[in-house]
Design an enzyme around this catalytic site. Structure first.
Site, mmCIF file in Angstrom:
data_model
loop_
_atom_site.group_PDB
_atom_site.id
_atom_site.type_symbol
_atom_site.label_atom_id
_atom_site.label_comp_id
_atom_site.label_asym_id
_atom_site.label_seq_id
_atom_site.Cartn_x
_atom_site.Cartn_y
_atom_site.Cartn_z
ATOM 1 N N VAL A 191 5.189 6.628 -1.713
ATOM 2 C CA VAL A 191 4.744 6.835 -2.435
ATOM 3 C C VAL A 191 3.516 7.632 -3.748
ATOM 4 C CG1 VAL A 191 4.070 4.953 -5.013
ATOM 5 C CG2 VAL A 191 5.518 3.850 -2.438
ATOM 6 N N VAL A 245 3.394 17.707 11.056
ATOM 7 C CA VAL A 245 2.304 17.983 10.747
ATOM 8 C C VAL A 245 2.028 18.257 12.233
ATOM 9 C CG1 VAL A 245 0.194 18.286 10.108
ATOM 10 C CG2 VAL A 245 1.582 17.817 8.412
ATOM 11 N N ALA A 276 -1.231 11.391 2.874
ATOM 12 C CA ALA A 276 -1.122 10.253 2.626
ATOM 13 C C ALA A 276 0.191 9.964 2.982
ATOM 14 C CB ALA A 276 -0.881 10.535 1.054
ATOM 15 N N ASP A 319 -3.129 -6.969 1.381
ATOM 16 C CA ASP A 319 -3.198 -5.543 1.842
ATOM 17 C C ASP A 319 -3.493 -5.452 3.471
ATOM 18 O OD1 ASP A 319 -2.282 -3.888 -0.073
ATOM 19 O OD2 ASP A 319 -3.898 -2.761 0.403
ATOM 20 N N ALA A 327 -0.092 -4.524 -4.731
ATOM 21 C CA ALA A 327 -0.732 -5.161 -6.198
ATOM 22 C C ALA A 327 -0.868 -6.533 -6.157
ATOM 23 C CB ALA A 327 -2.073 -4.203 -7.187
ATOM 24 N N HIS A 451 19.530 -4.114 -29.712
ATOM 25 C CA HIS A 451 19.610 -2.743 -29.473
ATOM 26 C C HIS A 451 19.195 -1.975 -31.174
ATOM 27 C CE1 HIS A 451 22.908 0.876 -29.699
ATOM 28 N NE2 HIS A 451 22.866 0.381 -31.486
HETATM 29 P P1 FAD Z 1 -8.342 -4.427 -1.555
HETATM 30 O O1 FAD Z 1 -7.989 -3.392 -3.378
HETATM 31 O O2 FAD Z 1 -8.125 -2.909 -0.667
HETATM 32 O O3 FAD Z 1 -9.639 -4.796 -1.467
HETATM 33 C C1 FAD Z 1 -10.042 -4.752 -1.406
HETATM 34 C C2 FAD Z 1 -11.749 -5.428 -1.278
HETATM 35 O O4 FAD Z 1 -12.700 -6.068 -0.770
HETATM 36 C C3 FAD Z 1 -12.298 -4.208 -1.586
HETATM 37 O O5 FAD Z 1 -13.118 -3.437 -2.867
HETATM 38 C C4 FAD Z 1 -13.643 -3.693 -0.212
HETATM 39 O O6 FAD Z 1 -14.409 -3.111 -0.850
HETATM 40 C C5 FAD Z 1 -13.913 -5.074 -0.389
HETATM 41 N N1 FAD Z 1 -14.356 -5.468 0.827
HETATM 42 C C6 FAD Z 1 -13.890 -5.033 2.121
HETATM 43 N N2 FAD Z 1 -14.016 -5.792 3.756
HETATM 44 C C7 FAD Z 1 -15.253 -6.726 2.737
HETATM 45 C C8 FAD Z 1 -16.173 -7.190 3.350
HETATM 46 N N3 FAD Z 1 -16.326 -7.756 4.945
HETATM 47 N N4 FAD Z 1 -16.937 -8.142 2.929
HETATM 48 C C9 FAD Z 1 -16.879 -7.489 1.068
HETATM 49 N N5 FAD Z 1 -16.035 -6.938 0.762
HETATM 50 C C10 FAD Z 1 -15.212 -6.305 1.591
HETATM 51 N N6 FAD Z 1 -0.186 -0.799 -5.970
HETATM 52 C C11 FAD Z 1 0.331 -1.292 -6.921
HETATM 53 O O7 FAD Z 1 1.132 -2.257 -6.773
HETATM 54 N N7 FAD Z 1 1.371 -0.291 -7.360
HETATM 55 C C12 FAD Z 1 0.413 0.672 -8.088
HETATM 56 O O8 FAD Z 1 1.286 1.542 -9.021
HETATM 57 C C13 FAD Z 1 -0.491 1.148 -7.238
HETATM 58 N N8 FAD Z 1 -1.298 2.617 -6.826
HETATM 59 C C14 FAD Z 1 -1.096 2.845 -6.177
HETATM 60 C C15 FAD Z 1 -2.112 3.638 -5.704
HETATM 61 C C16 FAD Z 1 -2.809 4.866 -5.114
HETATM 62 C C17 FAD Z 1 -3.615 6.228 -4.863
HETATM 63 C C18 FAD Z 1 -3.769 4.246 -3.405
HETATM 64 C C19 FAD Z 1 -4.352 3.972 -2.654
HETATM 65 C C20 FAD Z 1 -3.024 2.982 -3.663
HETATM 66 C C21 FAD Z 1 -2.375 2.159 -4.720
HETATM 67 N N9 FAD Z 1 -1.323 0.556 -4.672
HETATM 68 C C22 FAD Z 1 -0.214 0.559 -5.483
HETATM 69 C C23 FAD Z 1 -1.699 0.208 -3.323
HETATM 70 C C24 FAD Z 1 -3.261 -1.269 -3.935
HETATM 71 O O9 FAD Z 1 -3.902 -0.537 -4.959
HETATM 72 C C25 FAD Z 1 -3.236 -1.994 -3.693
HETATM 73 O O10 FAD Z 1 -1.580 -2.830 -2.757
HETATM 74 C C26 FAD Z 1 -4.239 -3.012 -3.692
HETATM 75 O O11 FAD Z 1 -5.144 -2.707 -3.898
HETATM 76 C C27 FAD Z 1 -4.626 -4.307 -2.443
HETATM 77 O O12 FAD Z 1 -5.477 -5.150 -3.132
HETATM 78 P P2 FAD Z 1 -6.498 -5.982 -1.667
HETATM 79 O O13 FAD Z 1 -7.357 -6.768 -2.906
HETATM 80 O O14 FAD Z 1 -5.195 -6.659 -0.451
HETATM 81 O O15 FAD Z 1 -7.422 -4.679 -1.147
HETATM 82 P P1 NAD Z 2 3.951 5.671 2.170
HETATM 83 O O1 NAD Z 2 3.858 4.860 3.298
HETATM 84 O O2 NAD Z 2 4.671 5.102 0.721
HETATM 85 O O3 NAD Z 2 4.308 6.933 2.347
HETATM 86 C C1 NAD Z 2 3.895 7.807 3.482
HETATM 87 C C2 NAD Z 2 5.242 9.135 3.630
HETATM 88 O O4 NAD Z 2 4.086 9.879 5.061
HETATM 89 C C3 NAD Z 2 5.898 8.543 4.665
HETATM 90 O O5 NAD Z 2 7.131 8.969 3.848
HETATM 91 C C4 NAD Z 2 5.953 8.892 6.048
HETATM 92 O O6 NAD Z 2 7.712 9.374 6.467
HETATM 93 C C5 NAD Z 2 4.979 10.462 5.673
HETATM 94 N N1 NAD Z 2 4.483 10.044 7.249
HETATM 95 C C6 NAD Z 2 3.865 9.635 7.851
HETATM 96 N N2 NAD Z 2 3.286 10.305 9.151
HETATM 97 C C7 NAD Z 2 3.389 11.734 8.563
HETATM 98 C C8 NAD Z 2 3.022 12.938 9.572
HETATM 99 N N3 NAD Z 2 2.466 13.067 10.142
HETATM 100 N N4 NAD Z 2 3.461 14.513 8.517
HETATM 101 C C9 NAD Z 2 4.871 14.194 7.679
HETATM 102 N N5 NAD Z 2 5.004 13.085 6.793
HETATM 103 C C10 NAD Z 2 4.566 11.598 7.406
HETATM 104 O O7 NAD Z 2 2.100 5.785 2.137
HETATM 105 P P2 NAD Z 2 1.417 6.195 0.938
HETATM 106 O O8 NAD Z 2 2.269 7.137 0.046
HETATM 107 O O9 NAD Z 2 0.582 6.721 1.474
HETATM 108 O O10 NAD Z 2 0.940 5.266 -0.191
HETATM 109 C C11 NAD Z 2 0.231 3.853 1.113
HETATM 110 C C12 NAD Z 2 0.716 2.177 0.121
HETATM 111 O O11 NAD Z 2 -0.415 2.612 -1.175
HETATM 112 C C13 NAD Z 2 1.982 2.244 -0.022
HETATM 113 O O12 NAD Z 2 2.059 1.262 1.834
HETATM 114 C C14 NAD Z 2 2.001 1.329 -1.406
HETATM 115 O O13 NAD Z 2 2.529 0.876 -1.142
HETATM 116 C C15 NAD Z 2 1.098 1.738 -1.807
HETATM 117 N N6 NAD Z 2 1.109 2.307 -3.154
HETATM 118 C C16 NAD Z 2 1.908 2.114 -4.302
HETATM 119 C C17 NAD Z 2 2.134 2.975 -5.614
HETATM 120 C C18 NAD Z 2 3.232 1.804 -6.654
HETATM 121 O O14 NAD Z 2 3.686 1.017 -6.108
HETATM 122 N N7 NAD Z 2 3.385 2.880 -7.299
HETATM 123 C C19 NAD Z 2 1.399 3.705 -5.515
HETATM 124 C C20 NAD Z 2 0.670 4.088 -4.420
HETATM 125 C C21 NAD Z 2 0.743 3.415 -3.508
#
Ligand code: FAD
Ligand code: NAD
Length: 475
Positions: A191, A245, A276, A319, A327, A451
């Site tokens: 993703v 890789v 990623a 997570d 999220a 529609h």
């Molecule tokens: P997090 O968002 O990681 O929050 C955990 C928090 O806990 C952090 O602020 C951390 O600093 C804090 N923390 C950890 N340990 C401690 C501690 N001991 N004391 C105090 N604080 C602590 N998901 C979607 O559903 N839709 C999307 O479009 C989407 N896009 C994404 C794009 C990217 C680039 C990435 C990286 C992720 C994306 N995700 C998306 C995934 C989404 O961000 C995560 O699933 C979500 O943030 C998880 O929420 P969480 O609260 O479990 O953890």
């Molecule tokens: P991902 O699991 O979606 O994809 C990782 C990809 O990397 C896989 O296809 C895997 O086969 C490949 N891969 C793993 N090791 C590799 C290697 N050594 N060489 C080449 N390819 C390799 O993980 P992501 O894209 O890093 O995203 C992380 C998490 O963040 C996901 O669980 C996703 O749900 C969440 N996320 C969600 C959204 C969304 O909801 N739109 C957007 C961004 C991230």
């Protein structure tokens, strides 16, 4: 300030902060501890999602999609804009403003709900005690009746291509580029790879995505994955499957990435490399000895179906526990736990969690793919409707893709819905609701859809499952 709370939440991301708000709504005294720090050292609630994930990525996806449309689609509308110019600094500033508004919004919500925000590190001690270390180093011992762990996840690193924060970066780094890289390498066609690859490709980067698996988007419906690959190639993403890789070395301003595929050893040279390859649960410094909380072999906090850890009154959500790293999944778990603590009905329906990939075309699904439904042994039927047959999609100049429904033959239950096309992430909500209420495809068939709207595609797909579609040929 009292150091005794009914609920202490550790982690203020999309799993933790909703848990804190709901617990406070339920009349409990709540503190939420979060240690997130931005690159400039500032603290912000909201975790990965608001600061470095969902929100900033969607801001850039939206901006760059507009660039792409202006360059490639406006002409079809009869609109000439000349050469489209991009001010990346302004685009990044807009993104930062959206992020700041979102994260500051959480503090306002905490204030309104009566949640005590604590900025710093939280560590669970035995006996439902939580050690809180504030940013200035001051330590407080909190006593809780319940603790919710919501510590989130972090990017996985690749030993053969370690992050250096400059040339080899994670997804957060790739959201912060201050110049468009001429050549961008991405490891992982998941993703993040597809969303961020699209962002920088639309801004002109040559993007090569190296994916270890031989199949593209194996978690998506096969037909959707095939259609998606076609569109991503058209965008100019160079997606190389079956590419493992083996190393990456930085020399001056370049990164040389070696990989092995069916043809043997290969290499590419890029200006920036994004790794990623997935995320892993983060529990650094979270658990003192003797808490009774356990981790599985992959580092996830072990919980049952109701997010209870083996330690009494300690829960974990988001997570850092099993299930998709999304999220909205974390949010539902956090809210359910807060309700369970208050003795209210609480259930998360893990079978109907929507997935969305915010590319163009957008991709969204819920439930089983056609392949999964067929391999389950249950007889199923499939209905599809192409957006090329939708008046609204054509009017939007966004007629690529289709909507597909998979339903059981025996009782007509909807088993899965898959959308690739305009606003797929919004359209899927209707399917999620239908499945949450155990609707049949006939229920959707008998529901009136306005529609001309994109939602008619789902209506017609449901009709097509019984070969009763009106606006496309029934196959
Ligand atoms: P997090 O968002 O990681 O929050 C955990 C928090 O806990 C952090 O602020 C951390 O600093 C804090 N923390 C950890 N340990 C401690 C501690 N001991 N004391 C105090 N604080 C602590 N998901 C979607 O559903 N839709 C999307 O479009 C989407 N896009 C994404 C794009 C990217 C680039 C990435 C990286 C992720 C994306 N995700 C998306 C995934 C989404 O961000 C995560 O699933 C979500 O943030 C998880 O929420 P969480 O609260 O479990 O953890
Ligand atoms: P991902 O699991 O979606 O994809 C990782 C990809 O990397 C896989 O296809 C895997 O086969 C490949 N891969 C793993 N090791 C590799 C290697 N050594 N060489 C080449 N390819 C390799 O993980 P992501 O894209 O890093 O995203 C992380 C998490 O963040 C996901 O669980 C996703 O749900 C969440 N996320 C969600 C959204 C969304 O909801 N739109 C957007 C961004 C991230």
């Amino acid at each position: 300030m009292s150091d005794d709370f009914d609920v202490v939440v550790i982690g203020g991301g999309p799993a933790g902060y909703p848990a804190a708000i709901r617990a406070a709504q339920n009349g409990l005294s709540v503190a939420c501890i979060d240690e997130w720090r931005n690159y400039d050292g500032s603290h912000a609630f909201g975790g990965t999602c608001l600061n470095a994930g969902c929100i900033p990525s969607k801001a850039l996806l939206e901006s760059t999609e507009l660039v792409h449309r202006a360059q490639h689609e406006f002409k079809a509308h009869g609109i000439g804009v000349g050469t489209v110019s991009v001010d990346l600094a302004a685009m990044q500033k807009r993104k930062a403003t959206i992020v700041r508004q979102s994260t500051q919004g959480i503090l306002a919500l905490f204030k309104g709900a009566g949640v005590t925000p604590l900025q710093g590190h939280g560590r669970l001690l035995p006996g439902l005690r939580v050690e809180f270390t504030a940013r200035d180093g001051a330590v407080r011992a909190l006593q809780a009746k319940n603790v919710i762990l919501a510590s989130g996840s972090q990017p996985m690193a690749l030993r053969s291509a370690p992050f250096d924060g400059k040339r080899i970066v994670d997804s957060w780094g790739a959201l912060e580029f201050d110049a468009v890289p001429g050549r961008l390498g991405v490891i992982g066609a998941g993703v993040i790879g597809l969303e961020l690859g699209s962002v920088w490709r639309r801004l002109g980067a040559e993007v090569v995505i190296l994916e270890a698996l031989p199949d593209f988007l194996p978690m998506a419906d096969g037909q959707v994955a095939k259609e998606a690959l076609r569109h991503f190639k058209k965008l100019g993403l160079d997606i190389r499957l079956g590419a493992r890789v083996t190393g990456a070395s930085v020399t001056g301003d370049e990164v040389r990435v070696s990989y092995a595929d069916a043809k043997g050893e290969q290499s590419i040279t890029v200006d920036k490399l994004v790794v990623a390859i997935g995320r892993r649960p983060y529990t650094g410094g979270l658990l003192a000895d003797g808490t009774g909380v356990t981790l599985d072999e992959r580092g996830f906090i072990e919980v049952d179906d109701h997010c209870r850890t083996p330690a009494a009154h300690v829960w974990a959500v988001g997570d850092c526990v099993r299930g998709p790293m999304l999220a909205h999944k974390g949010k539902e778990e956090g809210v359910a736990v807060a309700d369970a603590i208050a003795g209210l009905y609480a259930e998360v329906n893990y079978k109907v969690i929507p997935s969305v990939i915010y590319t163009a075309p957008e991709i969204a699904w819920v439930g089983l793919t056609e392949e999964q439904a067929r391999s389950s042994g249950r007889a199923c039927k499939v209905g599809s409707f192409p957006f090329s047959a939708s008046g609204r999609a054509r009017a939007m100049e966004a007629a690529a893709g289709f909507c597909k429904i998979v339903a059981a033959v025996d009782d007509d239950e909807i088993l899965g819905v898959h959308v690739i096309g305009p606003m797929a992430g919004e359209l899927i909500a209707e399917a999620v609701l239908a499945m949450e209420y155990s609707a049949s495809s006939e229920d959707l068939q008998r529901t009136i859809h306005a529609h001309p709207t994109l939602s008619e595609a789902l209506h017609e797909a449901a009709l097509a499952a019984d070969k009763r579609a009106i606006d496309c040929l029934n196959k």
